[in-house]
Design an enzyme around this catalytic site. Sequence first.
Site, mmCIF file in Angstrom:
data_model
loop_
_atom_site.group_PDB
_atom_site.id
_atom_site.type_symbol
_atom_site.label_atom_id
_atom_site.label_comp_id
_atom_site.label_asym_id
_atom_site.label_seq_id
_atom_site.Cartn_x
_atom_site.Cartn_y
_atom_site.Cartn_z
ATOM 1 N N THR A 206 0.826 -1.210 0.000
ATOM 2 C CA THR A 206 0.000 0.000 0.000
ATOM 3 C C THR A 206 0.860 1.259 0.000
ATOM 4 O O THR A 206 1.964 1.264 0.532
ATOM 5 C CB THR A 206 -0.929 0.069 1.239
ATOM 6 O OG1 THR A 206 -1.705 -1.121 1.298
ATOM 7 C CG2 THR A 206 -1.830 1.277 1.230
ATOM 8 N N ASP A 237 -8.549 -1.813 4.242
ATOM 9 C CA ASP A 237 -8.833 -0.505 4.839
ATOM 10 C C ASP A 237 -8.675 0.641 3.845
ATOM 11 O O ASP A 237 -9.268 1.703 4.030
ATOM 12 C CB ASP A 237 -7.891 -0.275 6.027
ATOM 13 C CG ASP A 237 -6.416 -0.344 5.620
ATOM 14 O OD1 ASP A 237 -6.062 -1.237 4.813
ATOM 15 O OD2 ASP A 237 -5.616 0.471 6.109
ATOM 16 N N GLY A 258 -0.414 -1.563 5.991
ATOM 17 C CA GLY A 258 -0.235 -2.751 6.820
ATOM 18 C C GLY A 258 -1.520 -3.548 6.878
ATOM 19 O O GLY A 258 -2.351 -3.493 5.971
HETATM 20 N N1 GLY Z 1 -3.634 -2.054 4.038
HETATM 21 C C1 GLY Z 1 -3.918 -2.673 2.824
HETATM 22 C C2 GLY Z 1 -4.829 -3.809 2.930
HETATM 23 O O1 GLY Z 1 -4.915 -4.425 3.968
HETATM 24 O O2 GLY Z 1 -5.466 -4.124 1.955
#
Ligand code: GLY
Length: 358
Positions: A206, A237, A258
């Site tokens: 990400t 998220d 994360g």
């Molecule tokens: N933080 C990226 C995901 O968990 O998709």
Amino acid sequence: MSRISRRRFLRVAGVGMAASTLPSFASSETARRPFSADAAGSCLAISSANGIASVAVARALVLEKAMRPVSAAVRGVASVEADENDMSVGYGGLPNELGVVQLDSACMDGPTHNAGSVASIEDIMHPAQVAELVMDHTDHINLVGPGARQFALDYGFKAENLLTERARGIWLKWRAQRSGDDRLWPLLDTVPADPALAAEPRPWGTIHCSVLAPNADLGCCTTTSGLAFKIPGRIGDSPLIGCGLYCDNEVGSAGATGRGEAAILSGGSWLVVERMRAGDTPEEACLYALRRVAQQAERGARWQPALWKDGQPNFGLTFYALRKDGLYGSANMRGGGRFAIADEKGARLENCAIAFGQ
Ligand code: GLY
């Protein structure tokens, strides 16, 4: 790790946060250090470490093209979305368990307090730009799957194959090692020993980018290919406002990278911004949110034991925060992480504060 901004920008722009706008519901504990009403923002961009080029681009777009912060963040991350070597974002991202690349992204604009997002979108290399169109040209916030893809095509985006040969090879190796139907944590250990994946048993990459303009306006975006080998349709998220990103033009901007599930369950980015509203520095706010996540993970470990190991969360999560007065900071769960910052001294990496570990 943080800096004091130039106050003259707010005075020139006539923008400020009056003391009366501070929330009356702040507890005595959270209100211990009120946000400075006459502080002003300089021009900064903060991102995850993979955005060292993105923060420089975003800051330059604000300063040289007078671009609004949210658009600068979206354009700043575009090079990472197009980078086949970043296997956590956009083109070249690791696919879901069926070998299909599904991307998540969102952006949020401080001045209008508006946001847009796309989730599980396929074949579109720049989901952050699609999220920006959702924000600007609809009264919706989230578009998902085929609807998001069609929306992008309607606006002239090309459908492209986002699965590179390298990502496909890693997925094939993962599939060969996979056994059983259980999609709980123990399966996460079955990732091949690819050097790009060495840091995590199963990567959540990400990029998040938050931008502060000289007039103290804020904007942010987060974009990702999400959890590698996820169940098709899994949303992390990143496309969820308040979880993978959040921005309040009175206070600051924040984002997460994360383990997305942890950022969702904690409302993590919203929490970071609210802690800054109550007086935390960005770094303190990130650490507070990580400790909250840890408490929640300890409870969650009663049904998913692998979430908790050696007295601490057994996963990576990093928050990034940029306050309206130009203070910035980042913290991660287990140490070793860095983040990218661009200010008048240029773009560079700095160390994240650490919630647990050394
Ligand atoms: N933080 C990226 C995901 O968990 O998709």
